[in-house]
Design a protein around this motif. Structure first.
Motif, mmCIF file in Angstrom:
data_model
loop_
_atom_site.group_PDB
_atom_site.id
_atom_site.type_symbol
_atom_site.label_atom_id
_atom_site.label_comp_id
_atom_site.label_asym_id
_atom_site.label_seq_id
_atom_site.Cartn_x
_atom_site.Cartn_y
_atom_site.Cartn_z
ATOM 1 N N ARG A 95 -19.288 -0.579 2.042
ATOM 2 C CA ARG A 95 -18.510 0.636 1.790
ATOM 3 C C ARG A 95 -17.123 0.238 1.287
ATOM 4 O O ARG A 95 -16.161 0.196 2.052
ATOM 5 C CB ARG A 95 -18.432 1.472 3.059
ATOM 6 C CG ARG A 95 -19.790 1.704 3.685
ATOM 7 C CD ARG A 95 -19.759 2.609 4.890
ATOM 8 N NE ARG A 95 -19.728 4.003 4.501
ATOM 9 C CZ ARG A 95 -20.088 5.018 5.309
ATOM 10 N NH1 ARG A 95 -20.520 4.746 6.533
ATOM 11 N NH2 ARG A 95 -20.014 6.259 4.909
ATOM 12 N N PRO A 96 -16.991 -0.066 0.000
ATOM 13 C CA PRO A 96 -15.705 -0.494 -0.553
ATOM 14 C C PRO A 96 -14.645 0.589 -0.456
ATOM 15 O O PRO A 96 -14.944 1.787 -0.474
ATOM 16 C CB PRO A 96 -16.040 -0.818 -2.015
ATOM 17 C CG PRO A 96 -17.295 -0.071 -2.304
ATOM 18 C CD PRO A 96 -18.053 -0.007 -1.016
ATOM 19 N N VAL A 97 -13.398 0.145 -0.364
ATOM 20 C CA VAL A 97 -12.253 1.051 -0.188
ATOM 21 C C VAL A 97 -11.604 1.332 -1.535
ATOM 22 O O VAL A 97 -11.346 0.415 -2.317
ATOM 23 C CB VAL A 97 -11.219 0.429 0.787
ATOM 24 C CG1 VAL A 97 -9.958 1.274 0.844
ATOM 25 C CG2 VAL A 97 -11.840 0.286 2.179
ATOM 26 N N GLU A 98 -11.352 2.609 -1.781
ATOM 27 C CA GLU A 98 -10.658 3.021 -2.997
ATOM 28 C C GLU A 98 -9.481 3.913 -2.619
ATOM 29 O O GLU A 98 -9.656 4.897 -1.897
ATOM 30 C CB GLU A 98 -11.607 3.783 -3.931
ATOM 31 C CG GLU A 98 -10.975 4.181 -5.249
ATOM 32 C CD GLU A 98 -11.936 4.941 -6.146
ATOM 33 O OE1 GLU A 98 -11.495 5.410 -7.213
ATOM 34 O OE2 GLU A 98 -13.124 5.083 -5.772
ATOM 35 N N LYS A 99 -8.294 3.573 -3.079
ATOM 36 C CA LYS A 99 -7.096 4.338 -2.737
ATOM 37 C C LYS A 99 -7.163 5.764 -3.274
ATOM 38 O O LYS A 99 -7.718 6.021 -4.348
ATOM 39 C CB LYS A 99 -5.839 3.655 -3.292
ATOM 40 C CG LYS A 99 -5.351 2.470 -2.477
ATOM 41 C CD LYS A 99 -4.005 1.998 -3.017
ATOM 42 C CE LYS A 99 -3.354 0.988 -2.068
ATOM 43 N NZ LYS A 99 -4.023 -0.311 -2.098
ATOM 44 N N ASP A 100 -6.567 6.683 -2.523
ATOM 45 C CA ASP A 100 -6.412 8.071 -2.947
ATOM 46 C C ASP A 100 -4.959 8.462 -2.677
ATOM 47 O O ASP A 100 -4.570 8.670 -1.536
ATOM 48 C CB ASP A 100 -7.372 8.978 -2.173
ATOM 49 C CG ASP A 100 -7.397 10.391 -2.726
ATOM 50 O OD1 ASP A 100 -6.882 10.598 -3.845
ATOM 51 O OD2 ASP A 100 -7.927 11.292 -2.049
ATOM 52 N N HIS A 110 0.802 -1.228 0.000
ATOM 53 C CA HIS A 110 0.000 0.000 0.000
ATOM 54 C C HIS A 110 0.837 1.281 0.000
ATOM 55 O O HIS A 110 0.304 2.353 -0.286
ATOM 56 C CB HIS A 110 -0.944 0.004 1.199
ATOM 57 C CG HIS A 110 -1.840 -1.190 1.260
ATOM 58 N ND1 HIS A 110 -2.851 -1.417 0.333
ATOM 59 C CD2 HIS A 110 -1.875 -2.251 2.112
ATOM 60 C CE1 HIS A 110 -3.468 -2.538 0.632
ATOM 61 N NE2 HIS A 110 -2.900 -3.075 1.704
ATOM 62 N N THR A 135 -7.736 7.155 1.429
ATOM 63 C CA THR A 135 -8.855 6.568 0.693
ATOM 64 C C THR A 135 -9.806 7.688 0.291
ATOM 65 O O THR A 135 -9.870 8.732 0.950
ATOM 66 C CB THR A 135 -9.611 5.543 1.549
ATOM 67 O OG1 THR A 135 -10.179 6.221 2.684
ATOM 68 C CG2 THR A 135 -8.701 4.437 2.025
ATOM 69 N N ARG A 136 -10.543 7.438 -0.782
ATOM 70 C CA ARG A 136 -11.464 8.471 -1.281
ATOM 71 C C ARG A 136 -12.649 8.680 -0.352
ATOM 72 O O ARG A 136 -13.053 9.811 -0.084
ATOM 73 C CB ARG A 136 -11.957 8.104 -2.681
ATOM 74 C CG ARG A 136 -10.861 8.149 -3.729
ATOM 75 C CD ARG A 136 -11.428 8.182 -5.136
ATOM 76 N NE ARG A 136 -10.356 8.132 -6.120
ATOM 77 C CZ ARG A 136 -9.614 9.173 -6.491
ATOM 78 N NH1 ARG A 136 -9.841 10.352 -5.952
ATOM 79 N NH2 ARG A 136 -8.665 9.032 -7.399
ATOM 80 N N ASP A 137 -13.221 7.610 0.138
ATOM 81 C CA ASP A 137 -14.433 7.723 0.952
ATOM 82 C C ASP A 137 -14.290 7.031 2.297
ATOM 83 O O ASP A 137 -15.270 6.556 2.875
ATOM 84 C CB ASP A 137 -15.631 7.130 0.188
ATOM 85 C CG ASP A 137 -15.887 7.855 -1.121
ATOM 86 O OD1 ASP A 137 -16.065 9.081 -1.080
ATOM 87 O OD2 ASP A 137 -15.892 7.200 -2.181
#
Length: 347
Positions: free
Chosen positions: A319-324, A214, A331-333
Motif C-alpha cells: 500500500r504505497p503512500v501518496e501525498k495529498d 513533509h 495521504t490519498r489512500d
C-alpha cells in the motif's frame, strides 16, 4: 495508542497510521486543554473524519473562482452543503465540551481550587473584563474550535510523517530508539519526564527534518496590512497572499540539491547556527505564529519516544503512500504500517 498497536505486533495485518495518530492527539488535547472533556469513541472517530473532509472541501473550493467569490452559490452546491453540515457538527462538538464543563463548574465551584493550574477551557470560562463581563458562548466556542481542530490534526500529521520517514530509513529509526532506550535504561517505567525532553537531541533532529521534508502545514495565508514591496513587486495593502511552506522547505538554495532526501543532520546545531531564521518555519513566524508550537513539539517528542521504545515500524509495501496536500499534509489512500514489539515491557 500503545495498547491498540500491540494488537498488530508481529502480524501481517497493517493499520492506518493517520487515524491512530489522530485519535491519540485528540485525546491528548482533550486531557491537557479541556479538563479531560469526555468524548465517546464514536464521536472522536466522527470528529477526526469531519476535520479531514473539511480540509478537502476547502481546497476544492479554492480551485473554483465562482465558489471563492460567491459564498451563497457555494453554499447551494453539493460540496457547500456538505461543508456546512460538517461545520455544524464540529461546532456542536465544541459547544458540547463547553456546556459540560460549565455545568461541572456550576455544580462544584471548588473544583478549580483543587487544581494546580487552570486548563485552557477553565481560563476561557472564568475570564472577566474590568466590568466583570465574561466571554460569550460564541467567543469561547471559536477558541475551542481552533484549539481542538488545530491541536490534534497538525500534530497527528507530524507524528505520522515522522514515523513514515523513520520506517523508510531503519538506520535512523534504530539510532533514535537507541537514544530513547539509553534515556530510559534502569527505570521501572517508561514515562518521559519534563527534564527528559532536552535529552533527546537525535529524535528532535529527526522530528524537525520530517517537518521540513513533509511540511504538515504546507500552506499559510496572510492579509497585507500596509503597502509592501517584495523583490521589486508592489503588493498593495489589503492583499491576500499565500506562503507556500512546502516550497520554502524545499528551496535548493537553502537545503541543497538533495532537499528531497531525509537527512536529520541538517538540524545539527552546528549547521543551524548560521541559517536564516525564516528558512524553516513549520509553525509559521511573526506575530501570528502558532500559539501551541512548544506544546506540540513536546507532545510529539513524548509520543515518538514512547512508540519507538515499544515498537519497530515498517511500511506496508503493498500500500504505497501518496501525498495529498490539503489544509494539512495528508495521504490519498492512507499511511499503512506494520509494527513489531521491541520486547520492552515496562509501563
Amino acid at each position: 495508542m500503545i495498547e491498540k498497536l500491540s494488537k498488530y505486533s508481529g502480524k501481517e495485518d497493517s493499520f492506518e497510521m493517520f487515524h491512530q495518530a489522530s485519535l491519540c492527539t485528540m485525546e491528548v488535547i482533550l486531557q491537557c486543554a479541556f479538563s479531560g472533556g469526555e468524548m465517546s469513541e464514536q464521536t472522536k472517530n466522527e470528529y477526526v473524519e469531519a476535520v479531514k473532509r473539511i480540509g478537502i472541501l476547502l481546497v476544492e473550493r479554492n480551485f473554483n473562482p465562482l465558489y471563492v467569490l460567491f459564498t451563497a452559490i457555494y453554499n447551494l452546491s453539493p460540496g457547500g452543503r456538505e461543508f456546512l453540515r460538517l461545520c455544524d457538527f464540529v461546532h456542536y462538538t465544541g459547544g458540547s465540551i463547553i456546556k459540560r464543563r460549565r455545568q461541572e463548574l456550576e455544580r462544584d465551584p471548588e473544583i478549580l481550587a483543587e487544581k494546580k493550574r487552570l486548563d485552557f477551557i477553565d481560563i476561557l470560562l472564568m475570564a472577566r473584563d474590568e466590568d466583570g463581563r465574561g466571554l460569550t458562548d460564541l467567543e469561547i466556542r471559536e477558541e475551542v474550535d481552533t484549539f481542538l481542530f488545530a491541536g490534534h490534526d497538525t500534530t497527528a500529521s507530524t507524528l505520522s510523517w515522522a514515523l513514515y520517514s523513520l520506517a523508510q530509513h531503519p538506520h535512523h529509526q534504530d539510532k533514535v530508539r537507541e537514544e530513547v532506550d539509553q534515556l530510559l535504561a534502569g527505570r521501572e517505567e517508561d514515562t518521559i519526564q519534563w527534564e527528559d525532553l532536552h535529552k533527546l537531541p537525535y529524535l528532535t533532529m529527526c522530528l524537525k527534518e520530517a517537518m521540513r521534508l513533509h511540511s504538515p502545514v504546507p500552506f499559510i495565508s496572510r492579509t497585507v496590512t500596509e503597502d509592501t514591496v517584495i523583490d521589486g513587486v508592489h503588493i498593495p495593502e489589503g492583499s491576500y497572499i499565500g506562503i507556500h511552506l512546502y516550497a520554502l522547505h524545499h528551496n535548493p538554495d537553502i537545503w541543497g540539491d538533495q532537499h528531497m532526501e531525509f537527512d536529520p543532520n541538517r538540524f545539527h546545531p552546528d549547521r543551524m547556527k548560521d541559517m536564516d531564521s525564516h528558512a524553516f518555519i513549520p509553525f509559521s513566524a511573526g506575530q501570528r505564529n502558532c500559539i501551541g508550537q512548544n506544546f506540540a513539539l513536546n507532545e510529539e517528542k513524548v509520543i515518538l519516544a514512547r512508540l519507538l521504545h515499544k515498537f519497530t515500524f515498517d511500511l506496508d509495501p503493498a500500500r504505497p503512500v501518496e501525498k495529498d496536500m490539503t489544509v494539512v499534509m495528508k495521504t490519498r489512500d492512507g499511511m499503512w504500517m506494520k509494527v513489531k514489539s521491541t520486547g520492552q515491557t515496562a509501563d
